[in-house]
Design an enzyme around this catalytic site. Structure first.
Site, PDB file in Angstrom:
ATOM      1  N   SER A 222      -7.390  44.540  32.843  1.00  0.00           N
ATOM      2  CA  SER A 222      -7.942  45.033  31.613  1.00  0.00           C
ATOM      3  C   SER A 222      -8.425  46.184  31.912  1.00  0.00           C
ATOM      4  O   SER A 222      -9.701  46.505  32.409  1.00  0.00           O
ATOM      5  CB  SER A 222      -8.346  43.876  30.601  1.00  0.00           C
ATOM      6  OG  SER A 222      -9.628  43.927  30.942  1.00  0.00           O
ATOM      7  N   THR A 225     -12.599  45.746  31.353  1.00  0.00           N
ATOM      8  CA  THR A 225     -12.883  45.842  32.945  1.00  0.00           C
ATOM      9  C   THR A 225     -13.002  46.789  33.526  1.00  0.00           C
ATOM     10  O   THR A 225     -14.334  47.040  34.554  1.00  0.00           O
ATOM     11  CB  THR A 225     -12.954  44.458  33.030  1.00  0.00           C
ATOM     12  OG1 THR A 225     -12.159  43.079  32.079  1.00  0.00           O
ATOM     13  CG2 THR A 225     -13.026  43.902  34.717  1.00  0.00           C
ATOM     14  N   GLU A 243      -5.563  50.211  38.397  1.00  0.00           N
ATOM     15  CA  GLU A 243      -5.064  49.467  37.414  1.00  0.00           C
ATOM     16  C   GLU A 243      -4.961  48.966  36.460  1.00  0.00           C
ATOM     17  O   GLU A 243      -4.992  47.238  36.270  1.00  0.00           O
ATOM     18  CB  GLU A 243      -2.870  48.745  37.904  1.00  0.00           C
ATOM     19  CG  GLU A 243      -1.998  49.310  38.027  1.00  0.00           C
ATOM     20  CD  GLU A 243      -1.648  47.703  37.106  1.00  0.00           C
ATOM     21  OE1 GLU A 243      -1.884  47.899  35.599  1.00  0.00           O
ATOM     22  OE2 GLU A 243      -1.136  47.195  37.516  1.00  0.00           O
ATOM     23  N   CYS A 277       1.924  44.502  33.472  1.00  0.00           N
ATOM     24  CA  CYS A 277       1.509  45.303  32.859  1.00  0.00           C
ATOM     25  C   CYS A 277       2.211  46.128  32.477  1.00  0.00           C
ATOM     26  O   CYS A 277       1.961  46.746  31.322  1.00  0.00           O
ATOM     27  CB  CYS A 277       0.549  45.653  33.937  1.00  0.00           C
ATOM     28  SG  CYS A 277      -0.823  44.634  33.836  1.00  0.00           S
TER      29      CYS A 277
END
Length: 471
Positions: A222, A225, A243, A277
């Site tokens: 995320s 984070t 990423e 993602c």
């Protein structure tokens, strides 16, 4: 019942110093095994082991590095059935998709093994020879998510090894076992200390990102984070590959061939139950095609067999965890309250697991939470548009920019639209396809750095210019 793998520090199986934690089977919502939890003191041991191993590992001849990666691929292949079962039990995806994940891990490892580390000649003249060389960074810290636990571990670890780095890897506490087993297999090939594993529910990832003995962090997860990791990493100016979150938009032009595109749109939106993602997260459809495409997507969704990944014939598994399921439900309910039409799905299935059917939501506007927030689950919002400039603006009106796509028959027109999208990868008549030879990464709040191909490999290196005087 799976065999429970151990954490590995300096080539040895170790018992975690912290209290073990339960790993949940998302098909049942119940724990199926206990995982050992390591401490920050054990992290120090793992980093020290990796640093010591790096002293000799960095000098391993190129041919030996390639050969060892192929041996690791052999190990994964020999244990493919076990690894696929672990994926299903802890992550939830159907067995066929778990087998594809293992197969992809094998192929990616072999491809990475054969990548070359270039030496670039800057100048070759009577006065001087100037070359740009690449050197390994040292200890690489890998922090992986829960959606593709084996594949993403391979994406992180193999280029690090190929470039002569050593590794400390921390998997998600929701899906630890596949990564721990992978590290066990790797340690059957590489010297002690080269790859170490750390499992735990909290604290380890933060300690890694701030650890002075770790030279690089590669993180998939995320955006919040990732921001914390970036802040923690400032102490020793760690290299970072991040990423992060995506909320990928797809634009369907009015000339789209729905017979061809509807199945592809469904598959790329609901890949891994939407828990990818780079999956298509919000779909913009021209008003002339809107009702027809919504109906086709709802029909495909209703044909899926939803259930536990080990059940025969299941094509659609559960959401991986309770927190993610709660977000999916919340976003769908919010859309309902705003007057959206839930064309199929939209309710958790009965039973103890996190089963939620593929859901198509129509009749909502671009400001809906389901459009603006990344749902990362089995729901696709479909938004109607009339003006091309407006829809490009809507697609770009996001803080994140991982991927995007344009769907249509006129490829040159689609290229023109695609070039205006603000994202790291843009597909035409496809989405969510990542390939080992194609660099992949995001822009804006989706992170920075790339993975895959030569560009991704070189993220694990520093440059050294060698200037040889011929005067």
């Amino acid at each position: 019942m799976i065999n429970i793998p151990s954490n590995i520090i300096n080539g040895q199986a170790v018992k975690g110093a912290e209290a073990p934690f339960s790993v949940i089977d998302p098909a049942t919502g119940e724990g199926f095994a206990e995982c050992s939890a390591t401490s920050t003191a054990q992290l120090d041991e793992a980093v020290a082991a990796a640093a010591e191993a790096f002293k000799t590992w960095q000098h391993t001849p190129d041919a030996e590095l390639k050969a060892m990666l192929h041996k690791i691929a052999d190990k994964i292949e020999e244990n493919a059935a076990e690894l696929a079962e672990i994926v299903v039990r802890e992550q939830g995806k159907p067995m066929a998709l778990a087998q594809m994940e293992v197969g992809g891990a094998i192929a990616w490892t072999r491809y990475t093994a054969e990548l070359e580390i270039p030496v670039k000649v800057i100048e070759d003249s009577p006065e001087r020879l100037v070359e740009l060389h690449r050197k390994p960074l040292g200890v690489v810290g890998s922090i992986t998510p829960w959606n593709w636990p084996l594949m993403i571990a391979v994406w992180h670890v193999m280029p690090a090894l190929r470039t002569g780095n050593t590794v400390v890897i921390k998997p998600s506490s929701l899906t630890p076992f596949n990564t721990l087993r992978l590290v066990e297999l790797i340690n059957e090939v590489v010297p002690a200390g080269v790859v170490n594993s750390m499992s735990g529910e909290c604290g380890i990832g933060s300690a890694m990102s701030g650890h002075s003995g770790i030279n690089k962090i590669v993180f998939t997860g995320s955006t919040p984070t990732g921001q914390k990791i970036m802040s923690n990493a400032a102490g020793n100016l760690k290299r970072l590959t991040l990423e992060l979150g995506g909320n990928d938009a797809g634009i369907v032009l009015e000339d789209a061939d729905l017979d061809k595109l509807a199945p592809a749109i469904f598959q790329t939106a609901f890949l891994n139950m939407g828990q990818t993602c780079a999956a298509l997260k919000r779909l913009y459809v021209h008003e002339s095609q809107y009702d027809e495409l919504c109906g086709r997507l709802a029909k495909i969704a209703s044909e899926q067999k939803v259930g536990g990944g080990l059940e025969e014939g299941v094509t659609f598994g559960p959401v991986q965890n309770e927190k993610q399921l709660a977000l999916v439900k919340e976003l769908v309910e919010d859309a309902r309250k705003q007057g959206a039409d839930v064309l199929c799905g939209g309710e958790q299935l009965p039973g103890g697991g996190y089963l939620y059917p593929p859901t198509i939501v129509a009749g909502l506007n671009n400001s809906a939470r389901l459009v603006q927030e990344e749902q990362f689950g089995p729901v696709l919002p479909v938004i109607k548009y009339t003006d091309l400039d407006d829809v490009i603006a809507m697609a770009n009106a996001s803080d994140v920019g991982l991927g995007g796509s344009v769907w249509g028959t006129d490829v040159e027109r689609a290229r023109s639209v695609a070039s205006q999208l603000e994202c790291g990868t843009v597909w035409i008549n496809n989405h969510a396809e990542v390939l080992p030879h194609c660099p992949f990464g995001g822009c804006k709040m989706s992170g920075f750095g790339v993975e895959f191909g030569e560009e991704g490999l070189l993220e694990y290196t520093s440059v050294q210019l060698m200037n040889i005087s011929r005067g």
